[in-house]
Design a protein around this motif. Structure first.
Motif, PDB file in Angstrom:
ATOM      1  N   GLU A   7      -5.842 -66.109 -40.780  1.00 29.30           N
ATOM      2  CA  GLU A   7      -5.560 -66.218 -42.210  1.00 29.30           C
ATOM      3  C   GLU A   7      -6.445 -65.217 -42.946  1.00 29.30           C
ATOM      4  OE1 GLU A   7      -4.360 -70.633 -43.330  1.00 29.30           O
ATOM      5  OE2 GLU A   7      -6.235 -70.662 -42.200  1.00 29.30           O
ATOM      6  N   GLY A   8      -6.288 -65.150 -44.260  1.00 30.85           N
ATOM      7  CA  GLY A   8      -7.108 -64.245 -45.052  1.00 30.85           C
ATOM      8  C   GLY A   8      -6.325 -63.048 -45.547  1.00 30.85           C
TER       9      GLY A   8
ATOM     10  N   THR B  49      -2.403 -63.234 -46.115  1.00 35.01           N
ATOM     11  CA  THR B  49      -1.886 -63.225 -47.481  1.00 35.01           C
ATOM     12  C   THR B  49      -2.334 -61.960 -48.212  1.00 35.01           C
ATOM     13  OG1 THR B  49      -3.818 -64.530 -48.166  1.00 35.01           O
ATOM     14  CG2 THR B  49      -1.791 -65.735 -47.691  1.00 35.01           C
ATOM     15  N   THR B  50      -1.746 -61.760 -49.377  1.00 42.05           N
ATOM     16  CA  THR B  50      -2.089 -60.625 -50.219  1.00 42.05           C
ATOM     17  C   THR B  50      -2.446 -61.134 -51.615  1.00 42.05           C
ATOM     18  OG1 THR B  50      -0.628 -59.121 -49.015  1.00 42.05           O
ATOM     19  CG2 THR B  50      -1.240 -58.486 -51.241  1.00 42.05           C
TER      20      THR B  50
ATOM     21  N   GLY C 240       5.468 -50.656 -56.037  1.00 43.15           N
ATOM     22  CA  GLY C 240       6.519 -50.583 -55.026  1.00 43.15           C
ATOM     23  C   GLY C 240       6.780 -51.947 -54.431  1.00 43.15           C
ATOM     24  N   HIS C 241       7.046 -51.957 -53.119  1.00 44.38           N
ATOM     25  CA  HIS C 241       7.383 -53.201 -52.438  1.00 44.38           C
ATOM     26  C   HIS C 241       6.556 -53.325 -51.166  1.00 44.38           C
ATOM     27  CE1 HIS C 241      10.870 -51.916 -54.823  1.00 44.38           C
ATOM     28  NE2 HIS C 241      11.059 -53.212 -55.024  1.00 44.38           N
ATOM     29  N   GLY C 242       6.548 -54.532 -50.621  1.00 40.75           N
ATOM     30  CA  GLY C 242       5.794 -54.738 -49.393  1.00 40.75           C
ATOM     31  C   GLY C 242       5.626 -56.196 -49.084  1.00 40.75           C
ATOM     32  N   GLY C 243       4.706 -56.461 -48.172  1.00 37.78           N
ATOM     33  CA  GLY C 243       4.401 -57.816 -47.754  1.00 37.78           C
ATOM     34  C   GLY C 243       3.139 -57.784 -46.914  1.00 37.78           C
ATOM     35  N   PRO C 244       2.594 -58.954 -46.581  1.00 38.57           N
ATOM     36  CA  PRO C 244       1.346 -58.993 -45.829  1.00 38.57           C
ATOM     37  C   PRO C 244       1.397 -58.254 -44.489  1.00 38.57           C
ATOM     38  CG  PRO C 244       1.803 -61.124 -46.791  1.00 38.57           C
ATOM     39  CD  PRO C 244       3.022 -60.292 -47.024  1.00 38.57           C
ATOM     40  N   GLY C 245       2.497 -58.387 -43.757  1.00 35.31           N
ATOM     41  CA  GLY C 245       2.606 -57.702 -42.477  1.00 35.31           C
ATOM     42  C   GLY C 245       2.558 -56.199 -42.619  1.00 35.31           C
TER      43      GLY C 245
END
Length: 469
Positions: free
Chosen positions: A319-320, A356-357, A367-372
């Protein structure tokens, strides 16, 4: 590849040999986790009798058989029930995140709900579920299939809280740095269906419930024999809820979001009495648990061993902050390749969990994105010092953050490739535009719906340091 659809594109860039190894491990792991395969392996009809693992039900004794489903793996789970039951199914309602062209249902109505933020279609489907339950009786059977994401997809806030309130609440919590347990503590206590409230409705009419679940909760042990009913099933709309009102209040206080959440939500949670608590036990229901979070690492490790590559599970509790995790893995890669600690190269390191972000101000998003994807980009920056090191980080259900991709894959050459295209990876992290950066260097992973939902899976391959490198 069966699950990763753009493998050829990914292998056209970066360190092909390292990427090939990591992609094969990921693809085979996702295929093994597919819930349709797992459910069909334990579920069949013989005449009027439904067999699920070690249990059986004579459906001729049931007036109606209903299927309800929600979650990011719901497509495959609901199809398994729909295909097995055939004409024995009275009606089904499935709330999915993405509807694939290959999805085929017979008696199930499919709704495309919102995730990570709830939407009107998911709300409409949830209302239909409530209508069916409220018109049913003790001679009816409910089969429910639930995976991660159901809290957003099966959206039905309690009276006095609007759908927009629930949307805003989810948005604020997702950007607060709160973990999924904290987020769920709030969401479940403002829902008419989540946190076990759907099961309570079914219990109140005296009907029977059979539940299938995939648990993406950090901390649950690995699954055993999935044909045996799982006594310790918890959470989601159909099981007892482990979170409490006090947990919800603590989240609001600890994450300092009271002034950003809708006033209706804060006022309700801070003042709710015992009647606002979610149910904590359903002893008469039958549950089957298909997969839990540690399974992805366990399967990946077994696949590595079949490929003749030593593998180590670093953690199934990861996590984190995503970018911090990426830097950590890159540092581990350098340690392994340089000094052989904690394992000698060549090797694979594996982790699962839910990074997480933190986004405190939406105005910084470019822009776009995610934690991965952020984890993969962060890895690329530090991994430039470790020849051939390669990391893949995906959300196993197939969509990472707000994007259509599952995550990213980067290696020791990615930072240079990005720079050659005028892309600053540090800036991509600051702007939360890692999707655009990864797409530009053929490093975004596209799977579509995978049929599972076990949060994040990270696979890192570290080759031996070649002489002269």
């Amino acid at each position: 590849m069966k699950k990763i659809r753009n493998g050829d594109e990914i292998l056209s860039a970066g360190d092909r040999s390292s990427r090939q190894i990591v992609l094969e491990i990921a693809d085979r792991t996702l295929d093994r986790l597919d819930s349709y395969r797992r459910m069909r392996g334990i579920m069949r009809m013989e005449g009027s009798v439904l067999h699920i693992g070690t249990r059986s039900w004579d459906l001729s004794n049931k007036r109606n058989v209903y299927l309800f489903g929600a979650g990011k793996a719901c497509n495959h789970m609901a199809m398994a029930v729909d295909h097995v039951l055939g004409e024995r199914l009275t009606k089904g309602i499935a709330i999915v995140k993405v509807l694939e062209e290959t999805d085929r249902f017979n008696r199930t109505e499919v709704f495309i709900g919102g995730h990570p933020l709830p939407n009107e279609e998911g709300h409409r489907a949830s209302k239909k579920i409530i209508e069916i339950v409220d018109q049913s009786g003790p001679d009816d059977l409910f089969i429910c299939v639930i995976s991660g994401g159901s809290s957003a997809l099966m959206s039905c806030p309690i009276d006095g809280i609007s759908l927009q309130d629930e949307i805003d609440t989810t948005d604020v919590l997702l950007k607060s740095g709160a973990g999924i347990y904290e987020i769920n503590a709030v969401r479940r206590h403002i829902s008419a269906l989540n946190g076990g409230m759907l099961a309570k409705r079914i219990q109140d009419i005296g009907a029977e419930l059979i539940g299938f679940g995939i648990s993406d909760a950090v901390g649950n042990p690995a699954t055993g024999d999935i044909s045996v009913p799982y006594a310790a099933y918890k959470s989601t709309p159909i099981g007892p809820d482990a979170t409490t009102l006090d947990d919800a209040r603590a989240t609001i206080i600890n994450r300092n979001v009271a002034d950003r959440l809708p006033k209706t939500v804060v006022d309700y949670l801070m003042n709710a009495g015992p009647e606002g608590e979610t149910p904590k036990a359903f002893p008469d229901n039958t549950y089957f648990l298909l997969n839990t979070l540690p399974d992805s690492c366990i399967y990946a490790k077994e696949i590595c061993e079949e490929m003749g590559i030593p593998a180590m599970i670093v953690s199934s509790f990861l996590e984190g902050e995503a970018r911090d995790a990426g830097t950590f893995f890159a540092s581990m890669a350098r340690e392994i390749q340089t000094y052989g600690n904690p394992v000698k190269a060549p090797c694979v390191l594996l982790s699962s969990g839910e990074v997480t972000t933190l986004i405190e101000d939406n105005s910084v998003i470019r822009g776009h994105g995610g934690p991965g994807q952020e984890m993969a980009v962060s890895f690329a920056i530090t991994a430039a010092k470790t020849s051939g090191a390669c990391l893949l980080s995906v959300d196993t259900e197939g969509t990472d953050g707000t994007t259509r991709v599952a995550g990213g894959i980067t290696d020791s050459s990615t930072a240079r490739a990005a720079a050659d295209k005028g892309i600053n990876l540090y800036q991509a992290l600051r702007d939360h535009s890692c999707y655009e950066a990864l797409e530009a260097v053929s490093s975004a992973i596209f799977t579509g719906n995978t049929g599972t939902n076990l949060c994040d899976l990270t696979i890192m391959y570290v080759p031996e340091l070649q002489r002269g490198a």
